[in-house]
Write a protein that holds these residues in place. Sequence first.
Motif, PDB file in Angstrom:
ATOM      1  N   LEU A   1       0.804  -1.221   0.000  1.00 21.70           N
ATOM      2  CA  LEU A   1       0.000   0.000   0.000  1.00 21.70           C
ATOM      3  C   LEU A   1       0.839   1.275   0.000  1.00 21.70           C
ATOM      4  CD1 LEU A   1      -2.752  -0.837   2.662  1.00 21.70           C
ATOM      5  CD2 LEU A   1      -3.006  -0.738   0.183  1.00 21.70           C
ATOM      6  N   ILE A   2       2.150   1.129   0.213  1.00 25.72           N
ATOM      7  CA  ILE A   2       2.996   2.320   0.327  1.00 25.72           C
ATOM      8  C   ILE A   2       3.168   2.949  -1.058  1.00 25.72           C
ATOM      9  CG2 ILE A   2       5.261   3.167   1.095  1.00 25.72           C
ATOM     10  CD1 ILE A   2       3.344   1.854   3.268  1.00 25.72           C
ATOM     11  N   PRO A   3       2.905   4.260  -1.188  1.00 23.09           N
ATOM     12  CA  PRO A   3       3.040   4.897  -2.503  1.00 23.09           C
ATOM     13  C   PRO A   3       4.476   4.835  -3.016  1.00 23.09           C
ATOM     14  CG  PRO A   3       2.002   6.392  -0.910  1.00 23.09           C
ATOM     15  CD  PRO A   3       2.487   5.198  -0.146  1.00 23.09           C
ATOM     16  N   ARG A   4       4.579   4.728  -4.336  1.00 21.08           N
ATOM     17  CA  ARG A   4       5.914   4.664  -4.939  1.00 21.08           C
ATOM     18  C   ARG A   4       6.756   5.883  -4.577  1.00 21.08           C
ATOM     19  NH1 ARG A   4       7.645   3.854 -11.306  1.00 21.08           N
ATOM     20  NH2 ARG A   4       9.315   5.373 -11.238  1.00 21.08           N
ATOM     21  N   SER A   5       6.109   7.052  -4.450  1.00 24.56           N
ATOM     22  CA  SER A   5       6.879   8.264  -4.121  1.00 24.56           C
ATOM     23  C   SER A   5       7.630   8.097  -2.798  1.00 24.56           C
ATOM     24  CB  SER A   5       5.962   9.486  -4.054  1.00 24.56           C
ATOM     25  OG  SER A   5       4.946   9.265  -3.090  1.00 24.56           O
ATOM     26  N   MET A   6       7.122   7.220  -1.913  1.00 22.68           N
ATOM     27  CA  MET A   6       7.832   6.978  -0.650  1.00 22.68           C
ATOM     28  C   MET A   6       8.873   5.872  -0.781  1.00 22.68           C
ATOM     29  SD  MET A   6       4.680   7.351   2.034  1.00 22.68           S
ATOM     30  CE  MET A   6       5.641   7.151   3.529  1.00 22.68           C
ATOM     31  N   TRP A   7       8.484   4.715  -1.398  1.00 19.55           N
ATOM     32  CA  TRP A   7       9.467   3.615  -1.413  1.00 19.55           C
ATOM     33  C   TRP A   7      10.616   3.825  -2.388  1.00 19.55           C
ATOM     34  CZ3 TRP A   7       9.956   1.226  -6.040  1.00 19.55           C
ATOM     35  CH2 TRP A   7       8.824   0.925  -6.817  1.00 19.55           C
ATOM     36  N   GLN A   8      10.402   4.705  -3.400  1.00 21.39           N
ATOM     37  CA  GLN A   8      11.523   4.892  -4.329  1.00 21.39           C
ATOM     38  C   GLN A   8      12.672   5.672  -3.677  1.00 21.39           C
ATOM     39  OE1 GLN A   8      10.119   6.820  -7.856  1.00 21.39           O
ATOM     40  NE2 GLN A   8      10.046   8.842  -6.913  1.00 21.39           N
ATOM     41  N   GLU A   9      12.416   6.229  -2.482  1.00 17.68           N
ATOM     42  CA  GLU A   9      13.531   6.828  -1.743  1.00 17.68           C
ATOM     43  C   GLU A   9      14.423   5.750  -1.125  1.00 17.68           C
ATOM     44  OE1 GLU A   9      12.077   9.727   1.025  1.00 17.68           O
ATOM     45  OE2 GLU A   9      11.008  10.791  -0.573  1.00 17.68           O
ATOM     46  N   VAL A  10      13.874   4.547  -0.973  1.00 17.30           N
ATOM     47  CA  VAL A  10      14.658   3.421  -0.445  1.00 17.30           C
ATOM     48  C   VAL A  10      15.404   2.743  -1.585  1.00 17.30           C
ATOM     49  CG1 VAL A  10      14.547   1.181   0.733  1.00 17.30           C
ATOM     50  CG2 VAL A  10      13.013   3.059   1.433  1.00 17.30           C
ATOM     51  N   ILE A  11      14.706   2.480  -2.676  1.00 16.22           N
ATOM     52  CA  ILE A  11      15.350   1.856  -3.847  1.00 16.22           C
ATOM     53  C   ILE A  11      14.683   2.351  -5.121  1.00 16.22           C
ATOM     54  CG2 ILE A  11      13.927  -0.253  -3.695  1.00 16.22           C
ATOM     55  CD1 ILE A  11      16.572  -1.722  -4.733  1.00 16.22           C
ATOM     56  N   GLU A  12      15.519   2.703  -6.075  1.00 13.02           N
ATOM     57  CA  GLU A  12      15.058   3.259  -7.350  1.00 13.02           C
ATOM     58  C   GLU A  12      14.564   2.138  -8.257  1.00 13.02           C
ATOM     59  OE1 GLU A  12      14.237   6.347  -9.793  1.00 13.02           O
ATOM     60  OE2 GLU A  12      15.280   6.641  -7.872  1.00 13.02           O
ATOM     61  N   PRO A  13      13.315   2.209  -8.748  1.00 19.10           N
ATOM     62  CA  PRO A  13      12.839   1.170  -9.676  1.00 19.10           C
ATOM     63  C   PRO A  13      13.356   1.415 -11.102  1.00 19.10           C
ATOM     64  CG  PRO A  13      11.103   2.778  -9.321  1.00 19.10           C
ATOM     65  CD  PRO A  13      12.269   3.222  -8.472  1.00 19.10           C
ATOM     66  N   ASN A  14      13.304   0.360 -11.937  1.00 21.60           N
ATOM     67  CA  ASN A  14      13.661   0.545 -13.349  1.00 21.60           C
ATOM     68  C   ASN A  14      12.421   1.022 -14.127  1.00 21.60           C
ATOM     69  OD1 ASN A  14      12.060  -1.707 -13.919  1.00 21.60           O
ATOM     70  ND2 ASN A  14      13.788  -3.110 -14.153  1.00 21.60           N
ATOM     71  N   ALA A  15      12.548   1.114 -15.439  1.00 22.25           N
ATOM     72  CA  ALA A  15      11.464   1.659 -16.260  1.00 22.25           C
ATOM     73  C   ALA A  15      10.194   0.812 -16.175  1.00 22.25           C
ATOM     74  CB  ALA A  15      11.930   1.782 -17.710  1.00 22.25           C
ATOM     75  N   ASN A  16      10.340  -0.456 -15.813  1.00 20.40           N
ATOM     76  CA  ASN A  16       9.166  -1.338 -15.662  1.00 20.40           C
ATOM     77  C   ASN A  16       8.634  -1.353 -14.227  1.00 20.40           C
ATOM     78  OD1 ASN A  16       9.200  -2.160 -18.341  1.00 20.40           O
ATOM     79  ND2 ASN A  16      10.710  -3.770 -17.909  1.00 20.40           N
ATOM     80  N   ASN A  17       9.103  -0.412 -13.417  1.00 20.08           N
ATOM     81  CA  ASN A  17       8.693  -0.343 -12.006  1.00 20.08           C
ATOM     82  C   ASN A  17       9.218  -1.520 -11.192  1.00 20.08           C
ATOM     83  OD1 ASN A  17       7.247   1.402 -10.157  1.00 20.08           O
ATOM     84  ND2 ASN A  17       5.805  -0.292  -9.856  1.00 20.08           N
ATOM     85  N   GLN A  18      10.269  -2.191 -11.707  1.00 16.94           N
ATOM     86  CA  GLN A  18      10.824  -3.342 -10.973  1.00 16.94           C
ATOM     87  C   GLN A  18      12.004  -2.903 -10.113  1.00 16.94           C
ATOM     88  OE1 GLN A  18      11.643  -5.631 -14.541  1.00 16.94           O
ATOM     89  NE2 GLN A  18      10.365  -7.282 -13.739  1.00 16.94           N
ATOM     90  N   ILE A  19      12.190  -3.610  -9.005  1.00 21.42           N
ATOM     91  CA  ILE A  19      13.342  -3.346  -8.146  1.00 21.42           C
ATOM     92  C   ILE A  19      14.184  -4.619  -8.016  1.00 21.42           C
ATOM     93  CG2 ILE A  19      12.319  -1.463  -6.834  1.00 21.42           C
ATOM     94  CD1 ILE A  19      11.598  -3.506  -4.671  1.00 21.42           C
ATOM     95  N   ALA A  20      15.473  -4.425  -7.768  1.00 15.79           N
ATOM     96  CA  ALA A  20      16.378  -5.564  -7.610  1.00 15.79           C
ATOM     97  C   ALA A  20      16.097  -6.262  -6.286  1.00 15.79           C
ATOM     98  CB  ALA A  20      17.824  -5.079  -7.637  1.00 15.79           C
ATOM     99  N   CYS A  21      16.159  -7.566  -6.328  1.00 11.77           N
ATOM    100  CA  CYS A  21      15.824  -8.366  -5.156  1.00 11.77           C
ATOM    101  C   CYS A  21      16.860  -9.489  -5.054  1.00 11.77           C
ATOM    102  CB  CYS A  21      14.413  -8.919  -5.393  1.00 11.77           C
ATOM    103  SG  CYS A  21      13.909 -10.199  -4.272  1.00 11.77           S
TER     104      CYS A  21
END
Length: 298
Positions: free
Chosen positions: A30-50
Motif C-alpha cells: 500500500l505504500i506509494p511509490r513516491s515513498m518507497w523509491q527513496e529506499v530503492i530506485e525502480p527501473n522503467a518497468n517499475n521493478q526493483i532488484a531483489c
Amino acid sequence: MAYSVKVGALQCHILSDGLHYVDGGGFFGLIPRSMWQEVIEPNANNQIACDSRSLLIESDAGLILVDVGNGDKLPPKARQRLGMDDRSSRLVGELQRVGFRPEDVDIVLFTHFHGDHIGGATRWDSADGTPGPVVPVFPRARYIGQRIELADASFPNERTAATYVPDNFRPLIEWGMLEVVDGPLRLAHGVRTDIAPGHTAYVQTIWVEDGGESLLFLTDAASWAVHLERLAWVPAFDTFPLTSMETKRRLRQAAAERDALLVFQHDAQVVTGRLAPGKRGLEVRPEITEPAQFDASL
Ligand SMILES: [Zn+2]
C-alpha cells in the motif's frame, strides 16, 4: 557475494543465489511509490532488484543451509520476466567459495515453500538444463519444512499457485528426503527456528545464538531492512498482512533486546545490520552493505 560472520564460536556464511527483479508494488504493498523509491530506485518497468540469500551454519549437527534460492528450473519466459540473465544457480558457486561442496550439506531448512526459497533444492537431470526428471542438488541432506507450509504448497489457491511449484518439493517427498515438522525446532547447539506468521501462515525465522551473541535470519518476516523499521510497510505478497505487523513488532523487540545481527534475505542493498534508536524509533544500522551491483536500466 558471500559473507562470513561469527556468532560466538559458530561460523556462519551468508550466500546469494543472485539478483532478480520484481515489481516494486509487490514488496511495498500500500505504500506509494513516491515513498518507497527513496529506499530503492525502480527501473522503467517499475521493478526493483531483489537478492535471494541463504544462510549456511557450521553447527555441531553438521552443515545447515537455510533456503536455496530460485535454482535453475524456471522456464526461459519467467527468467526473462524476472531479469535473470545466466542460467546457472549461483548458490552452489557461493558454497564452493566458502569451502564446501553440495554433498557436504547435512540439513537444508526451508523457511517456507515459495519458489524463490526452495527452487534450488532440485535441478533438471540434464547437462544442458532441459526439463525432465529432477535430482536433488544436495544429495546427502535431510530437507526440513513445516507441515502447514507443505499443506499450503500442496493445495494452493488462485493467488498462491504461481509460487508453489510441485517439482520443487514433491520429488523430495517421493525420495523420502523431506522431513516434515510442526512448530519451532532446535536444530543444533545455538540454532533454533521460530514461527513468524504473516508472509505465510507458518514461515519460520532462524536464530543463531552463542557466547552471548545472536543472529536473526528474518526471511520474509522482514524481507528488507525498511520492512523491520516501518511496521506498516507490509509487502503485497503477504497472505496475512495484519499478522505480519504484529510479528515484526515482536521480532523487533526480541532482536533489540539481544542486539542481534539481522540478516535480510531480499534487500539488494542492506545485507546485515543491527537495531538502534533513531529519529523514527528503532532503525537498522547497516553493517554489511552490497556495492550498487544492479542495473536500474534493466
Ligand atoms: Zn521470498
